[in-house]
Design a protein around this motif. Sequence first.
Motif, PDB file in Angstrom:
ATOM      1  N   CYS A 121       0.850  -1.196   0.000  1.00  0.00           N
ATOM      2  CA  CYS A 121       0.000   0.000   0.000  1.00  0.00           C
ATOM      3  C   CYS A 121       0.884   1.244   0.000  1.00  0.00           C
ATOM      4  O   CYS A 121       1.824   1.357   0.791  1.00  0.00           O
ATOM      5  CB  CYS A 121      -0.917  -0.007   1.229  1.00  0.00           C
ATOM      6  N   CYS A 174      -0.112   5.802   2.561  1.00  0.00           N
ATOM      7  CA  CYS A 174       0.619   6.557   3.578  1.00  0.00           C
ATOM      8  C   CYS A 174       2.046   6.035   3.648  1.00  0.00           C
ATOM      9  O   CYS A 174       2.350   4.964   3.120  1.00  0.00           O
ATOM     10  CB  CYS A 174      -0.105   6.505   4.926  1.00  0.00           C
ATOM     11  N   ARG A 223       3.685   4.451   5.574  1.00  0.00           N
ATOM     12  CA  ARG A 223       3.936   3.201   6.275  1.00  0.00           C
ATOM     13  C   ARG A 223       4.227   2.053   5.310  1.00  0.00           C
ATOM     14  O   ARG A 223       4.906   1.093   5.660  1.00  0.00           O
ATOM     15  CB  ARG A 223       2.702   2.894   7.152  1.00  0.00           C
ATOM     16  N   HIS A 224       3.681   2.137   4.095  1.00  0.00           N
ATOM     17  CA  HIS A 224       3.937   1.137   3.033  1.00  0.00           C
ATOM     18  C   HIS A 224       3.721  -0.301   3.515  1.00  0.00           C
ATOM     19  O   HIS A 224       4.587  -1.165   3.359  1.00  0.00           O
ATOM     20  CB  HIS A 224       5.351   1.295   2.472  1.00  0.00           C
ATOM     21  N   CYS A 225       2.562  -0.554   4.102  1.00  0.00           N
ATOM     22  CA  CYS A 225       2.253  -1.905   4.607  1.00  0.00           C
ATOM     23  C   CYS A 225       2.217  -2.914   3.461  1.00  0.00           C
ATOM     24  O   CYS A 225       1.798  -2.602   2.352  1.00  0.00           O
ATOM     25  CB  CYS A 225       0.888  -1.913   5.291  1.00  0.00           C
ATOM     26  N   PHE A 236      -1.686  -1.625   8.935  1.00  0.00           N
ATOM     27  CA  PHE A 236      -1.628  -0.991  10.253  1.00  0.00           C
ATOM     28  C   PHE A 236      -2.934  -0.276  10.595  1.00  0.00           C
ATOM     29  O   PHE A 236      -3.389  -0.299  11.732  1.00  0.00           O
ATOM     30  CB  PHE A 236      -0.466   0.008  10.261  1.00  0.00           C
ATOM     31  N   CYS A 237      -3.550   0.360   9.599  1.00  0.00           N
ATOM     32  CA  CYS A 237      -4.759   1.151   9.856  1.00  0.00           C
ATOM     33  C   CYS A 237      -5.978   0.289  10.148  1.00  0.00           C
ATOM     34  O   CYS A 237      -6.970   0.766  10.691  1.00  0.00           O
ATOM     35  CB  CYS A 237      -5.051   2.073   8.681  1.00  0.00           C
ATOM     36  N   ARG A 244      -7.565  -1.171   5.390  1.00  0.00           N
ATOM     37  CA  ARG A 244      -7.086  -1.521   4.053  1.00  0.00           C
ATOM     38  C   ARG A 244      -6.295  -2.820   4.184  1.00  0.00           C
ATOM     39  O   ARG A 244      -5.601  -3.031   5.182  1.00  0.00           O
ATOM     40  CB  ARG A 244      -6.190  -0.420   3.470  1.00  0.00           C
TER      41      ARG A 244
HETATM   42  S1  SF4 Z   1      -2.598  -0.133   4.856  1.00  0.00           S
HETATM   43 FE1  SF4 Z   1      -3.176   1.703   5.995  1.00  0.00          FE
HETATM   44  S2  SF4 Z   1      -1.473   2.106   7.409  1.00  0.00           S
HETATM   45 FE2  SF4 Z   1      -0.727   0.665   5.838  1.00  0.00          FE
HETATM   46  S3  SF4 Z   1       0.204   1.947   4.237  1.00  0.00           S
HETATM   47 FE3  SF4 Z   1      -1.932   1.654   3.639  1.00  0.00          FE
HETATM   48  S4  SF4 Z   1      -3.034   3.407   4.532  1.00  0.00           S
HETATM   49 FE4  SF4 Z   1      -1.012   3.293   5.529  1.00  0.00          FE
END
Ligand code: SF4
Length: 452
Positions: free
Chosen positions: A21, A24, A26-28, A37-38, A41
Amino acid sequence: MKPNSRAAQHWIPFNQQRAECRLCPRHCRPKQNRKGFCGVRGTENGEIRTFNYGQSLAATEEIIETEAVNHFSPSARILSMGNVGCMMACSFCQNWETSQIKHLDTKSIRHYTPEQLVSLCLENNIPIISWTYNDPVVWHEFVIETSQLAQKNGIKTLYKSAFYIEKSPVEELIDCIDIFSLSLKSLNAEFYQKQTKAKLQPVLDRIQQVAASSRHLELSQLVIPELNDQNQDIEQTIDWIIQHVGINVPLHFVAFHPAYQYTHVERTPLNTLKRARALAHAKGMKYVYLGNAYESDLNDTLCSNCHIPLVKRYGLHADVQNLDSQSHCTQCGTLSPIINPLLAIQYPENHQQTFSQQLEIHWDNEVQSTHILQTKHQEKTDTLQIHSLGITHNQTKTLAQGLDRFIISRRSESETGVIIRWNSECNYQSLVVLDRAHYPVEPLGKIIVKTE
Ligand code: SF4
Protein backbone atom coordinates in the motif's frame (compact mmCIF):
# COMPACT_ATOMS: atom_id res chain seq x y z
CA MET A 1 -18.25 -3.17 9.66
CA LYS A 2 -19.58 -4.83 6.55
CA PRO A 3 -17.07 -7.35 5.21
CA ASN A 4 -17.29 -6.25 1.57
CA SER A 5 -14.32 -4.47 0.06
CA ARG A 6 -13.71 -2.12 -2.86
CA ALA A 7 -10.75 -1.63 -5.17
CA ALA A 8 -8.20 0.72 -3.63
CA GLN A 9 -5.83 3.18 -5.25
CA HIS A 10 -2.20 3.87 -4.44
CA TRP A 11 -0.57 0.46 -4.20
CA ILE A 12 1.97 -1.60 -6.15
CA PRO A 13 2.37 -5.39 -6.51
CA PHE A 14 4.92 -6.82 -4.09
CA ASN A 15 4.85 -10.49 -5.06
CA GLN A 16 2.21 -12.86 -6.43
CA GLN A 17 0.17 -12.97 -3.22
CA ARG A 18 0.92 -9.61 -1.71
CA ALA A 19 0.86 -5.93 -2.56
CA GLU A 20 2.34 -2.82 -0.98
CA CYS A 21 0.00 0.00 0.00
CA ARG A 22 1.36 3.42 -0.96
CA LEU A 23 -1.38 5.60 0.50
CA CYS A 24 0.62 6.56 3.58
CA PRO A 25 4.36 6.39 4.27
CA ARG A 26 3.94 3.20 6.27
CA HIS A 27 3.94 1.14 3.03
CA CYS A 28 2.25 -1.91 4.61
CA ARG A 29 2.51 -5.26 2.84
CA PRO A 30 -0.39 -7.17 4.37
CA LYS A 31 -0.48 -10.94 3.88
CA GLN A 32 -3.41 -12.48 1.98
CA ASN A 33 -6.71 -11.63 3.76
CA ARG A 34 -4.94 -9.50 6.35
CA LYS A 35 -5.20 -5.78 7.02
CA GLY A 36 -2.48 -3.13 7.21
CA PHE A 37 -1.63 -0.99 10.25
CA CYS A 38 -4.76 1.15 9.86
CA GLY A 39 -7.04 -1.89 10.01
CA VAL A 40 -9.23 -0.71 7.11
CA ARG A 41 -7.09 -1.52 4.05
CA GLY A 42 -5.72 -4.96 3.30
CA THR A 43 -4.81 -7.62 0.76
CA GLU A 44 -7.30 -9.74 -1.19
CA ASN A 45 -6.16 -11.82 -4.15
CA GLY A 46 -2.86 -10.01 -4.31
CA GLU A 47 -4.46 -6.54 -4.42
CA ILE A 48 -4.86 -3.81 -1.82
CA ARG A 49 -8.55 -3.25 -1.13
CA THR A 50 -10.36 -0.69 1.00
CA PHE A 51 -12.75 -2.11 3.60
CA ASN A 52 -14.31 1.12 4.83
CA TYR A 53 -15.66 2.74 1.66
CA GLY A 54 -18.64 4.84 2.81
CA GLN A 55 -18.61 3.29 6.29
CA SER A 56 -18.83 6.15 8.68
CA LEU A 57 -19.81 7.60 12.00
CA ALA A 58 -23.12 9.43 11.92
CA ALA A 59 -23.00 12.55 9.77
CA THR A 60 -22.98 15.48 12.20
CA GLU A 61 -23.77 19.13 11.65
CA GLU A 62 -21.11 21.29 13.29
CA ILE A 63 -19.60 24.74 12.73
CA ILE A 64 -16.38 25.38 10.87
CA GLU A 65 -14.57 26.57 14.00
CA THR A 66 -14.71 23.00 15.36
CA GLU A 67 -12.10 22.17 12.72
CA ALA A 68 -9.54 24.81 13.72
CA VAL A 69 -10.50 26.96 10.74
CA ASN A 70 -10.92 30.66 11.55
CA HIS A 71 -10.23 32.40 8.24
CA PHE A 72 -12.79 30.74 5.96
CA SER A 73 -16.50 31.59 6.28
CA PRO A 74 -16.69 32.14 10.05
CA SER A 75 -19.54 30.29 11.73
CA ALA A 76 -20.42 28.36 8.56
CA ARG A 77 -22.28 25.12 9.13
CA ILE A 78 -20.39 21.99 8.12
CA LEU A 79 -21.35 18.36 7.69
CA SER A 80 -18.68 16.51 9.68
CA MET A 81 -17.84 13.05 8.44
CA GLY A 82 -15.54 10.65 10.25
CA ASN A 83 -14.83 7.05 9.46
CA VAL A 84 -12.80 4.53 11.44
CA GLY A 85 -9.18 3.45 11.65
CA CYS A 86 -6.02 5.55 11.42
CA MET A 87 -2.57 5.36 9.88
CA MET A 88 -1.11 6.64 13.17
CA ALA A 89 -1.50 5.50 16.78
CA CYS A 90 -1.08 8.58 18.98
CA SER A 91 -0.81 7.76 22.67
CA PHE A 92 -2.88 10.90 23.38
CA CYS A 93 -5.52 10.37 20.66
CA GLN A 94 -8.64 12.46 21.33
CA ASN A 95 -10.81 10.14 19.19
CA TRP A 96 -9.33 6.77 20.10
CA GLU A 97 -12.72 5.01 20.34
CA THR A 98 -13.05 5.29 16.57
CA SER A 99 -9.50 5.81 15.27
CA GLN A 100 -8.05 2.69 16.92
CA ILE A 101 -10.02 -0.06 15.24
CA LYS A 102 -9.59 -2.60 18.03
CA HIS A 103 -11.65 -0.33 20.29
CA LEU A 104 -14.41 0.29 17.77
CA ASP A 105 -18.00 -0.46 18.71
CA THR A 106 -19.43 -1.41 15.31
CA LYS A 107 -22.93 -0.30 16.28
CA SER A 108 -21.65 3.28 15.75
CA ILE A 109 -21.10 2.61 12.05
CA ARG A 110 -23.42 3.70 9.27
CA HIS A 111 -23.14 3.46 5.52
CA TYR A 112 -23.33 6.44 3.17
CA THR A 113 -22.91 6.94 -0.56
CA PRO A 114 -21.40 10.10 -2.07
CA GLU A 115 -24.85 10.98 -3.45
CA GLN A 116 -26.48 10.65 -0.01
CA LEU A 117 -23.97 13.01 1.60
CA VAL A 118 -24.38 15.63 -1.09
CA SER A 119 -28.18 15.36 -0.72
CA LEU A 120 -27.88 15.73 3.07
CA CYS A 121 -25.95 18.96 2.57
CA LEU A 122 -28.38 20.33 0.00
CA GLU A 123 -31.53 19.40 1.96
CA ASN A 124 -30.15 20.92 5.18
CA ASN A 125 -28.53 24.00 3.57
CA ILE A 126 -25.07 22.97 4.75
CA PRO A 127 -22.42 24.55 2.48
CA ILE A 128 -19.31 22.55 3.49
CA ILE A 129 -18.47 18.85 3.96
CA SER A 130 -15.69 18.29 6.50
CA TRP A 131 -13.56 15.13 6.49
CA THR A 132 -12.55 14.91 10.14
CA TYR A 133 -12.40 13.03 13.48
CA ASN A 134 -10.21 9.90 13.21
CA ASP A 135 -8.28 10.82 10.08
CA PRO A 136 -9.60 11.06 6.54
CA VAL A 137 -6.40 9.65 4.98
CA VAL A 138 -7.58 6.07 5.46
CA TRP A 139 -10.80 6.37 3.44
CA HIS A 140 -9.15 8.21 0.60
CA GLU A 141 -11.22 6.78 -2.26
CA PHE A 142 -14.54 7.73 -0.65
CA VAL A 143 -13.24 11.21 0.25
CA ILE A 144 -12.10 11.89 -3.31
CA GLU A 145 -15.29 10.63 -5.00
CA THR A 146 -17.58 12.49 -2.61
CA SER A 147 -15.56 15.70 -2.69
CA GLN A 148 -15.60 15.77 -6.47
CA LEU A 149 -19.37 15.31 -6.46
CA ALA A 150 -19.78 17.94 -3.73
CA GLN A 151 -17.84 20.54 -5.68
CA LYS A 152 -19.97 19.87 -8.77
CA ASN A 153 -22.98 20.71 -6.60
CA GLY A 154 -21.52 23.93 -5.21
CA ILE A 155 -20.53 22.46 -1.85
CA LYS A 156 -17.08 23.27 -0.42
CA THR A 157 -14.87 20.61 1.15
CA LEU A 158 -12.65 20.68 4.24
CA TYR A 159 -9.91 18.19 5.17
CA LYS A 160 -8.78 17.96 8.81
CA SER A 161 -5.86 15.64 9.19
CA ALA A 162 -2.54 14.74 10.82
CA PHE A 163 -1.46 14.34 7.19
CA TYR A 164 0.72 11.24 7.32
CA ILE A 165 0.17 10.53 3.66
CA GLU A 166 2.10 10.14 0.43
CA LYS A 167 2.66 12.80 -2.22
CA SER A 168 0.52 11.35 -5.01
CA PRO A 169 -2.75 11.14 -3.00
CA VAL A 170 -2.18 14.70 -1.80
CA GLU A 171 -2.10 15.82 -5.44
CA GLU A 172 -5.58 14.29 -5.82
CA LEU A 173 -6.77 16.03 -2.64
CA ILE A 174 -5.53 19.44 -3.77
CA ASP A 175 -7.70 19.04 -6.85
CA CYS A 176 -10.95 18.64 -4.87
CA ILE A 177 -10.45 20.01 -1.33
CA ASP A 178 -11.01 23.72 -0.67
CA ILE A 179 -9.80 23.98 2.92
CA PHE A 180 -6.99 22.10 4.67
CA SER A 181 -6.73 22.12 8.48
CA LEU A 182 -3.56 20.20 9.24
CA SER A 183 -2.16 19.28 12.63
CA LEU A 184 1.54 19.26 13.30
CA LYS A 185 2.16 17.44 16.56
CA SER A 186 5.76 18.51 17.13
CA LEU A 187 9.01 19.28 15.32
CA ASN A 188 10.72 16.49 17.24
CA ALA A 189 11.25 13.34 15.13
CA GLU A 190 11.65 11.21 18.24
CA PHE A 191 8.31 12.48 19.55
CA TYR A 192 6.60 11.40 16.33
CA GLN A 193 8.19 7.97 16.40
CA LYS A 194 7.45 7.32 20.06
CA GLN A 195 4.10 9.03 20.60
CA THR A 196 2.38 8.68 17.20
CA LYS A 197 4.12 5.69 15.58
CA ALA A 198 4.72 7.84 12.50
CA LYS A 199 7.61 9.79 11.03
CA LEU A 200 7.91 13.57 11.10
CA GLN A 201 9.50 14.36 7.74
CA PRO A 202 6.66 13.10 5.48
CA VAL A 203 4.19 15.26 7.45
CA LEU A 204 6.38 18.32 6.94
CA ASP A 205 6.79 17.56 3.23
CA ARG A 206 3.04 17.21 2.69
CA ILE A 207 2.24 20.43 4.59
CA GLN A 208 4.65 22.23 2.29
CA GLN A 209 2.95 20.61 -0.71
CA VAL A 210 -0.41 22.07 0.33
CA ALA A 211 1.15 25.42 1.26
CA ALA A 212 2.56 25.66 -2.28
CA SER A 213 -0.95 25.17 -3.73
CA SER A 214 -3.66 27.80 -3.90
CA ARG A 215 -5.85 25.98 -1.37
CA HIS A 216 -6.74 27.53 1.98
CA LEU A 217 -4.49 26.21 4.78
CA GLU A 218 -4.58 26.53 8.56
CA LEU A 219 -2.22 24.74 10.95
CA SER A 220 -2.70 23.56 14.50
CA GLN A 221 -0.69 21.99 17.27
CA LEU A 222 -2.22 20.13 20.18
CA VAL A 223 -0.29 21.33 23.24
CA ILE A 224 0.13 18.37 25.57
CA PRO A 225 1.41 18.78 29.13
CA GLU A 226 4.85 17.20 29.64
CA LEU A 227 5.08 16.12 25.98
CA ASN A 228 5.37 19.22 23.78
CA ASP A 229 4.50 22.19 26.00
CA GLN A 230 7.96 23.61 26.71
CA ASN A 231 9.13 26.84 25.07
CA GLN A 232 11.76 24.99 23.09
CA ASP A 233 9.12 22.60 21.59
CA ILE A 234 6.81 25.44 20.68
CA GLU A 235 9.55 27.64 19.24
CA GLN A 236 10.74 24.81 17.00
CA THR A 237 7.24 24.51 15.55
CA ILE A 238 6.94 28.26 15.06
CA ASP A 239 10.37 28.56 13.44
CA TRP A 240 9.60 25.77 10.96
CA ILE A 241 6.23 27.30 10.04
CA ILE A 242 7.73 30.74 9.51
CA GLN A 243 10.50 29.35 7.35
CA HIS A 244 8.43 26.92 5.26
CA VAL A 245 4.83 28.21 5.26
CA GLY A 246 5.04 31.86 6.28
CA ILE A 247 3.87 34.26 8.97
CA ASN A 248 0.38 34.70 7.50
CA VAL A 249 -0.87 31.13 7.93
CA PRO A 250 -3.41 30.94 10.80
CA LEU A 251 -1.88 28.90 13.61
CA HIS A 252 -3.97 27.29 16.37
CA PHE A 253 -2.52 26.15 19.69
CA VAL A 254 -5.10 23.69 20.97
CA ALA A 255 -5.72 22.50 24.53
CA PHE A 256 -5.50 18.76 25.14
CA HIS A 257 -7.83 16.72 27.34
CA PRO A 258 -6.53 13.54 28.99
CA ALA A 259 -7.42 10.59 26.76
CA TYR A 260 -6.49 7.09 25.62
CA GLN A 261 -3.05 6.13 26.98
CA TYR A 262 -2.16 9.61 28.20
CA THR A 263 -4.32 10.29 31.21
CA HIS A 264 -1.92 11.09 34.04
CA VAL A 265 -1.92 14.85 33.32
CA GLU A 266 -4.56 17.55 33.58
CA ARG A 267 -6.16 19.39 30.66
CA THR A 268 -3.72 21.91 29.15
CA PRO A 269 -3.87 25.13 31.22
CA LEU A 270 -5.00 28.23 29.35
CA ASN A 271 -1.83 30.03 30.45
CA THR A 272 0.24 27.46 28.56
CA LEU A 273 -1.64 28.28 25.37
CA LYS A 274 -1.23 31.99 26.02
CA ARG A 275 2.51 31.49 26.49
CA ALA A 276 2.68 29.65 23.15
CA ARG A 277 0.82 32.45 21.44
CA ALA A 278 3.12 35.11 22.92
CA LEU A 279 6.12 33.19 21.56
CA ALA A 280 4.52 33.02 18.10
CA HIS A 281 3.66 36.70 18.11
CA ALA A 282 7.18 37.60 19.24
CA LYS A 283 8.57 35.71 16.26
CA GLY A 284 6.24 37.50 13.85
CA MET A 285 3.28 35.14 13.32
CA LYS A 286 0.27 37.31 12.50
CA TYR A 287 -2.75 35.11 13.22
CA VAL A 288 -2.45 32.91 16.29
CA TYR A 289 -5.53 31.38 17.91
CA LEU A 290 -6.15 29.26 21.00
CA GLY A 291 -8.32 26.18 20.61
CA ASN A 292 -10.63 24.58 23.19
CA ALA A 293 -10.43 27.85 25.11
CA TYR A 294 -13.57 29.59 26.30
CA GLU A 295 -12.81 33.20 27.22
CA SER A 296 -14.03 36.51 25.82
CA ASP A 297 -11.70 38.59 23.61
CA LEU A 298 -9.28 35.67 23.32
CA ASN A 299 -9.61 34.74 19.66
CA ASP A 300 -10.94 37.79 17.83
CA THR A 301 -9.61 38.75 14.41
CA LEU A 302 -8.83 42.47 14.31
CA CYS A 303 -8.40 44.76 11.32
CA SER A 304 -4.66 45.06 10.65
CA ASN A 305 -5.03 48.79 10.01
CA CYS A 306 -7.65 50.28 12.36
CA HIS A 307 -7.75 47.37 14.84
CA ILE A 308 -11.52 47.12 15.22
CA PRO A 309 -12.82 43.54 15.65
CA LEU A 310 -13.71 41.96 12.31
CA VAL A 311 -14.72 38.63 13.82
CA LYS A 312 -15.59 38.26 17.51
CA ARG A 313 -15.19 34.73 18.86
CA TYR A 314 -16.12 32.83 22.00
CA GLY A 315 -15.29 29.13 22.09
CA LEU A 316 -16.64 27.73 18.84
CA HIS A 317 -18.87 30.73 18.15
CA ALA A 318 -17.87 33.40 15.65
CA ASP A 319 -19.66 36.62 14.87
CA VAL A 320 -18.64 38.59 11.77
CA GLN A 321 -19.07 42.22 12.76
CA ASN A 322 -17.25 44.66 10.52
CA LEU A 323 -16.64 42.96 7.18
CA ASP A 324 -18.35 43.42 3.85
CA SER A 325 -19.03 40.53 1.49
CA GLN A 326 -15.65 41.09 -0.21
CA SER A 327 -13.88 40.88 3.18
CA HIS A 328 -12.99 44.55 3.52
CA CYS A 329 -13.10 46.26 6.91
CA THR A 330 -16.26 48.37 6.87
CA GLN A 331 -14.55 51.10 8.91
CA CYS A 332 -11.31 51.69 6.97
CA GLY A 333 -11.62 49.53 3.84
CA THR A 334 -8.55 47.37 4.52
CA LEU A 335 -8.73 43.88 2.99
CA SER A 336 -8.87 41.18 5.68
CA PRO A 337 -7.53 37.60 5.42
CA ILE A 338 -11.02 36.11 5.97
CA ILE A 339 -12.25 34.24 2.89
CA ASN A 340 -15.94 34.38 1.95
CA PRO A 341 -16.92 35.97 5.30
CA LEU A 342 -20.70 36.09 4.97
CA LEU A 343 -21.51 32.47 4.12
CA ALA A 344 -22.96 31.52 7.50
CA ILE A 345 -26.73 31.12 7.67
CA GLN A 346 -28.45 32.72 10.62
CA TYR A 347 -31.17 30.68 12.24
CA PRO A 348 -34.50 32.45 12.65
CA GLU A 349 -36.03 32.91 16.07
CA ASN A 350 -38.99 30.74 16.91
CA HIS A 351 -41.85 32.38 18.71
CA GLN A 352 -43.90 29.23 19.17
CA GLN A 353 -44.74 28.99 22.86
CA THR A 354 -45.84 25.42 23.42
CA PHE A 355 -43.51 22.44 23.27
CA SER A 356 -44.23 19.01 24.66
CA GLN A 357 -40.67 17.85 25.33
CA GLN A 358 -37.39 19.37 26.36
CA LEU A 359 -33.76 18.61 27.10
CA GLU A 360 -31.86 20.93 29.42
CA ILE A 361 -28.08 21.30 29.42
CA HIS A 362 -26.02 23.37 31.86
CA TRP A 363 -22.55 24.58 30.95
CA ASP A 364 -19.60 24.33 33.32
CA ASN A 365 -15.81 24.32 32.93
CA GLU A 366 -15.86 20.87 31.32
CA VAL A 367 -19.18 20.93 29.50
CA GLN A 368 -19.14 23.81 27.00
CA SER A 369 -20.11 22.04 23.78
CA THR A 370 -22.31 19.05 23.12
CA HIS A 371 -23.57 16.93 20.29
CA ILE A 372 -27.33 16.58 20.31
CA LEU A 373 -28.28 13.14 19.04
CA GLN A 374 -31.73 12.14 17.86
CA THR A 375 -32.19 8.78 19.55
CA LYS A 376 -35.72 8.05 18.38
CA HIS A 377 -35.62 8.53 14.66
CA GLN A 378 -37.72 10.96 12.75
CA GLU A 379 -40.14 10.03 10.04
CA LYS A 380 -39.79 13.42 8.43
CA THR A 381 -38.35 16.82 9.13
CA ASP A 382 -38.19 17.79 12.80
CA THR A 383 -38.08 21.32 14.20
CA LEU A 384 -36.49 22.30 17.50
CA GLN A 385 -36.25 25.48 19.48
CA ILE A 386 -32.94 26.20 21.19
CA HIS A 387 -33.41 28.60 24.08
CA SER A 388 -30.35 30.09 25.80
CA LEU A 389 -30.21 30.37 29.58
CA GLY A 390 -28.63 33.48 31.08
CA ILE A 391 -28.80 35.52 27.86
CA THR A 392 -31.60 36.48 25.51
CA HIS A 393 -31.23 34.23 22.52
CA ASN A 394 -33.57 31.80 20.78
CA GLN A 395 -33.10 29.98 17.55
CA THR A 396 -35.02 27.48 15.51
CA LYS A 397 -33.36 24.47 14.00
CA THR A 398 -34.75 22.11 11.42
CA LEU A 399 -33.38 18.63 10.85
CA ALA A 400 -34.20 17.05 7.49
CA GLN A 401 -34.45 13.29 7.35
CA GLY A 402 -31.07 11.57 7.53
CA LEU A 403 -29.42 14.24 9.68
CA ASP A 404 -29.85 13.35 13.33
CA ARG A 405 -26.81 14.78 15.09
CA PHE A 406 -25.66 18.38 15.54
CA ILE A 407 -23.45 20.47 17.81
CA ILE A 408 -24.43 23.16 20.29
CA SER A 409 -21.75 25.26 21.88
CA ARG A 410 -21.67 27.88 24.60
CA ARG A 411 -22.19 31.34 23.08
CA SER A 412 -20.72 33.55 25.83
CA GLU A 413 -19.59 33.59 29.44
CA SER A 414 -23.07 34.79 30.39
CA GLU A 415 -24.84 31.85 28.76
CA THR A 416 -25.26 29.28 31.53
CA GLY A 417 -26.95 26.58 29.47
CA VAL A 418 -29.54 25.80 26.84
CA ILE A 419 -33.00 24.27 26.72
CA ILE A 420 -33.89 22.34 23.58
CA ARG A 421 -37.62 22.00 22.98
CA TRP A 422 -39.61 20.05 20.43
CA ASN A 423 -43.08 18.71 19.73
CA SER A 424 -42.51 15.59 17.68
CA GLU A 425 -42.32 11.91 18.63
CA CYS A 426 -38.52 12.12 18.34
CA ASN A 427 -36.23 11.99 21.33
CA TYR A 428 -32.85 13.62 21.87
CA GLN A 429 -29.73 12.91 23.93
CA SER A 430 -26.68 15.01 24.77
CA LEU A 431 -23.11 13.76 24.23
CA VAL A 432 -20.47 16.12 25.59
CA VAL A 433 -17.84 17.29 23.09
CA LEU A 434 -14.61 17.62 25.06
CA ASP A 435 -12.57 19.20 22.31
CA ARG A 436 -12.57 20.48 18.79
CA ALA A 437 -13.10 17.69 16.26
CA HIS A 438 -13.94 15.29 19.10
CA TYR A 439 -16.60 12.70 18.28
CA PRO A 440 -18.13 11.52 21.57
CA VAL A 441 -19.52 8.01 21.53
CA GLU A 442 -20.91 7.94 25.07
CA PRO A 443 -22.52 10.48 27.39
CA LEU A 444 -20.42 11.74 30.29
CA GLY A 445 -21.75 10.56 33.62
CA LYS A 446 -21.70 14.04 35.07
CA ILE A 447 -23.72 15.85 32.41
CA ILE A 448 -26.90 17.40 33.72
CA VAL A 449 -29.80 16.62 31.43
CA LYS A 450 -33.52 16.50 31.88
CA THR A 451 -36.32 15.36 29.62
CA GLU A 452 -39.96 15.97 30.26
S1 SF4 B 1 -2.60 -0.13 4.86
FE1 SF4 B 1 -3.18 1.70 5.99
S2 SF4 B 1 -1.47 2.11 7.41
FE2 SF4 B 1 -0.73 0.66 5.84
S3 SF4 B 1 0.20 1.95 4.24
FE3 SF4 B 1 -1.93 1.65 3.64
S4 SF4 B 1 -3.03 3.41 4.53
FE4 SF4 B 1 -1.01 3.29 5.53
